[in-house]
Design a protein around this motif. Structure first.
Motif, PDB file in Angstrom:
ATOM      1  N   MET A   1       0.838  -1.180   0.000  1.00 23.60           N
ATOM      2  CA  MET A   1       0.000   0.000   0.000  1.00 23.60           C
ATOM      3  C   MET A   1       0.888   1.250   0.000  1.00 23.60           C
ATOM      4  O   MET A   1       1.835   1.355   0.766  1.00 23.60           O
ATOM      5  N   MET A   2       0.569   2.189  -0.894  1.00 23.80           N
ATOM      6  CA  MET A   2       1.382   3.400  -1.021  1.00 23.80           C
ATOM      7  C   MET A   2       1.247   4.288   0.210  1.00 23.80           C
ATOM      8  O   MET A   2       0.202   4.330   0.856  1.00 23.80           O
ATOM      9  N   THR A   3       2.310   5.005   0.491  1.00 22.47           N
ATOM     10  CA  THR A   3       2.297   5.984   1.566  1.00 22.47           C
ATOM     11  C   THR A   3       1.512   7.198   1.097  1.00 22.47           C
ATOM     12  O   THR A   3       1.788   7.755   0.041  1.00 22.47           O
ATOM     13  N   LYS A   4       0.522   7.582   1.893  1.00 24.08           N
ATOM     14  CA  LYS A   4      -0.405   8.651   1.520  1.00 24.08           C
ATOM     15  C   LYS A   4      -0.006   9.956   2.202  1.00 24.08           C
ATOM     16  O   LYS A   4       0.000  10.054   3.428  1.00 24.08           O
ATOM     17  N   ILE A   5       0.329  10.957   1.377  1.00 22.18           N
ATOM     18  CA  ILE A   5       0.695  12.275   1.886  1.00 22.18           C
ATOM     19  C   ILE A   5      -0.395  13.268   1.500  1.00 22.18           C
ATOM     20  O   ILE A   5      -0.726  13.419   0.323  1.00 22.18           O
ATOM     21  N   LEU A   6      -0.950  13.925   2.495  1.00 21.74           N
ATOM     22  CA  LEU A   6      -1.944  14.969   2.270  1.00 21.74           C
ATOM     23  C   LEU A   6      -1.214  16.282   2.003  1.00 21.74           C
ATOM     24  O   LEU A   6      -0.413  16.727   2.823  1.00 21.74           O
ATOM     25  N   VAL A   7      -1.463  16.866   0.835  1.00 23.21           N
ATOM     26  CA  VAL A   7      -0.912  18.170   0.478  1.00 23.21           C
ATOM     27  C   VAL A   7      -2.073  19.154   0.622  1.00 23.21           C
ATOM     28  O   VAL A   7      -2.972  19.190  -0.214  1.00 23.21           O
ATOM     29  N   LEU A   8      -2.056  19.896   1.690  1.00 27.33           N
ATOM     30  CA  LEU A   8      -3.172  20.751   2.095  1.00 27.33           C
ATOM     31  C   LEU A   8      -2.747  22.204   2.022  1.00 27.33           C
ATOM     32  O   LEU A   8      -1.738  22.588   2.624  1.00 27.33           O
ATOM     33  N   TYR A   9      -3.536  23.026   1.296  1.00 29.38           N
ATOM     34  CA  TYR A   9      -3.095  24.409   1.116  1.00 29.38           C
ATOM     35  C   TYR A   9      -4.250  25.377   0.859  1.00 29.38           C
ATOM     36  O   TYR A   9      -5.357  24.973   0.527  1.00 29.38           O
TER      37      TYR A   9
ATOM     38  N   ASP B   1     -10.840  21.868  -7.525  1.00 32.69           N
ATOM     39  CA  ASP B   1     -10.476  21.867  -6.108  1.00 32.69           C
ATOM     40  C   ASP B   1     -11.352  20.910  -5.306  1.00 32.69           C
ATOM     41  O   ASP B   1     -12.564  20.838  -5.517  1.00 32.69           O
ATOM     42  N   VAL B   2     -10.728  20.209  -4.376  1.00 31.45           N
ATOM     43  CA  VAL B   2     -11.440  19.336  -3.443  1.00 31.45           C
ATOM     44  C   VAL B   2     -11.168  19.858  -2.039  1.00 31.45           C
ATOM     45  O   VAL B   2     -10.011  20.009  -1.646  1.00 31.45           O
ATOM     46  N   GLU B   3     -12.246  20.149  -1.299  1.00 34.15           N
ATOM     47  CA  GLU B   3     -12.084  20.681   0.051  1.00 34.15           C
ATOM     48  C   GLU B   3     -11.679  19.577   1.022  1.00 34.15           C
ATOM     49  O   GLU B   3     -12.152  18.452   0.945  1.00 34.15           O
ATOM     50  N   VAL B   4     -10.813  19.935   1.947  1.00 38.56           N
ATOM     51  CA  VAL B   4     -10.306  19.003   2.947  1.00 38.56           C
ATOM     52  C   VAL B   4     -11.401  18.633   3.944  1.00 38.56           C
ATOM     53  O   VAL B   4     -12.300  19.434   4.217  1.00 38.56           O
ATOM     54  N   THR B   5     -11.324  17.429   4.434  1.00 36.67           N
ATOM     55  CA  THR B   5     -12.168  16.982   5.540  1.00 36.67           C
ATOM     56  C   THR B   5     -11.251  16.506   6.658  1.00 36.67           C
ATOM     57  O   THR B   5     -10.073  16.210   6.428  1.00 36.67           O
ATOM     58  N   LYS B   6     -11.800  16.407   7.835  1.00 40.77           N
ATOM     59  CA  LYS B   6     -10.999  15.879   8.939  1.00 40.77           C
ATOM     60  C   LYS B   6     -10.618  14.423   8.677  1.00 40.77           C
ATOM     61  O   LYS B   6      -9.554  13.973   9.097  1.00 40.77           O
ATOM     62  N   ALA B   7     -11.452  13.708   7.942  1.00 44.83           N
ATOM     63  CA  ALA B   7     -11.136  12.326   7.587  1.00 44.83           C
ATOM     64  C   ALA B   7      -9.869  12.251   6.737  1.00 44.83           C
ATOM     65  O   ALA B   7      -9.107  11.285   6.839  1.00 44.83           O
ATOM     66  N   ASP B   8      -9.623  13.266   5.903  1.00 49.18           N
ATOM     67  CA  ASP B   8      -8.382  13.306   5.114  1.00 49.18           C
ATOM     68  C   ASP B   8      -7.163  13.350   6.030  1.00 49.18           C
ATOM     69  O   ASP B   8      -6.149  12.706   5.759  1.00 49.18           O
ATOM     70  N   LEU B   9      -7.236  14.130   7.102  1.00 49.86           N
ATOM     71  CA  LEU B   9      -6.128  14.208   8.057  1.00 49.86           C
ATOM     72  C   LEU B   9      -5.897  12.872   8.747  1.00 49.86           C
ATOM     73  O   LEU B   9      -4.760  12.428   8.899  1.00 49.86           O
ATOM     74  N   VAL B  10      -6.970  12.238   9.164  1.00 51.90           N
ATOM     75  CA  VAL B  10      -6.857  10.960   9.869  1.00 51.90           C
ATOM     76  C   VAL B  10      -6.273   9.890   8.947  1.00 51.90           C
ATOM     77  O   VAL B  10      -5.448   9.077   9.374  1.00 51.90           O
ATOM     78  N   ALA B  11      -6.657   9.905   7.678  1.00 49.80           N
ATOM     79  CA  ALA B  11      -6.254   8.860   6.734  1.00 49.80           C
ATOM     80  C   ALA B  11      -4.830   9.016   6.203  1.00 49.80           C
ATOM     81  O   ALA B  11      -4.255   8.056   5.692  1.00 49.80           O
ATOM     82  N   CYS B  12      -4.240  10.202   6.322  1.00 47.37           N
ATOM     83  CA  CYS B  12      -2.914  10.408   5.721  1.00 47.37           C
ATOM     84  C   CYS B  12      -1.806   9.828   6.585  1.00 47.37           C
ATOM     85  O   CYS B  12      -1.955   9.657   7.787  1.00 47.37           O
ATOM     86  N   ASP B  13      -0.691   9.526   5.926  1.00 50.75           N
ATOM     87  CA  ASP B  13       0.521   9.069   6.615  1.00 50.75           C
ATOM     88  C   ASP B  13       1.466  10.232   6.903  1.00 50.75           C
ATOM     89  O   ASP B  13       2.412  10.094   7.677  1.00 50.75           O
TER      90      ASP B  13
END
Length: 184
Positions: free
Chosen positions: A1-9, A46-58
């Motif tokens: 499974m790939m390492t998931k990096i959230l790029v949030l800006y 654009d896709v808006e961030v959710t708190k689930a995105d933070l939890v799911a990222c590595d």
């Protein structure tokens, strides 16, 4: 499974969006999964961030333009909603880095990078800077600090990153991915 990096800006004039694109491309080229999110959608893609995105990222790469040495209001508003994640410790030990852009060389990039770091540290994330083994850090005439990647847009808000700024973004993204892979 790939390492998931959230790029949030958040980006106002395109500089931070260009930096986020460099982070995402570097992560993808090096075998990671870049999940790109914004605080407030302004463009159709654009896709808006959710708190689930933070939890799911590595790992997390987080950037905004400088606002008098502080993060953009859109980012601050979002972070203020994350107390439930903090209470559960859901971001503890995830690596993170920060990036920023200003209109002038002394426009507050370093203060903003430190300001961006505060919610990450409160959440127990592991903050990564740009080490001095990145030679561009010593030769940059525009952006780039040990606190994180940065861009100086100038009075005309030129969103085009210098070659040095691109290399610093790529070095920060590569380091973030490497550390996230080791911790995963």
């Amino acid at each position: 499974m790939m390492t998931k990096i959230l790029v949030l800006y958040h980006s106002s004039h395109g500089s931070v969006a260009n930096m986020a694109a460099e982070f995402a491309e570097t992560i993808t080229v090096n075998g990671g999964e870049a999940v790109v999110r914004v605080f407030k959608a302004r463009e159709p893609h654009d896709v808006e961030v959710t708190k689930a995105d933070l939890v799911a990222c590595d790992g997390l790469a987080f950037g905004t333009p400088t606002r008098f040495g502080m993060m953009a209001a859109e980012a601050k508003t979002f972070w203020e909603t994350t107390s439930d994640l903090w209470l559960k410790g859901q971001l503890i030990d995830k690596p993170a880095c920060v990036f920023s852009s200003s209109s002038s060389m002394h426009g507050g990039n370093e203060a903003t990078l430190l300001n961006l770091s505060l919610p990450l540290l409160h959440h127990g994330m592991m903050l990564l800077g740009v080490p001095y083994d990145v030679p561009e850090l010593l030769s940059s005439q525009t952006g780039g600090t040990p606190y994180g990647a940065s861009h100086v847009a100038g009075s005309q808000n030129d969103a085009t990153l210098s070659a040095t700024e691109v290399k610093i973004c790529r070095a920060a993204a590569s380091r973030l991915l490497r550390v996230a892979e080791k911790l995963k």
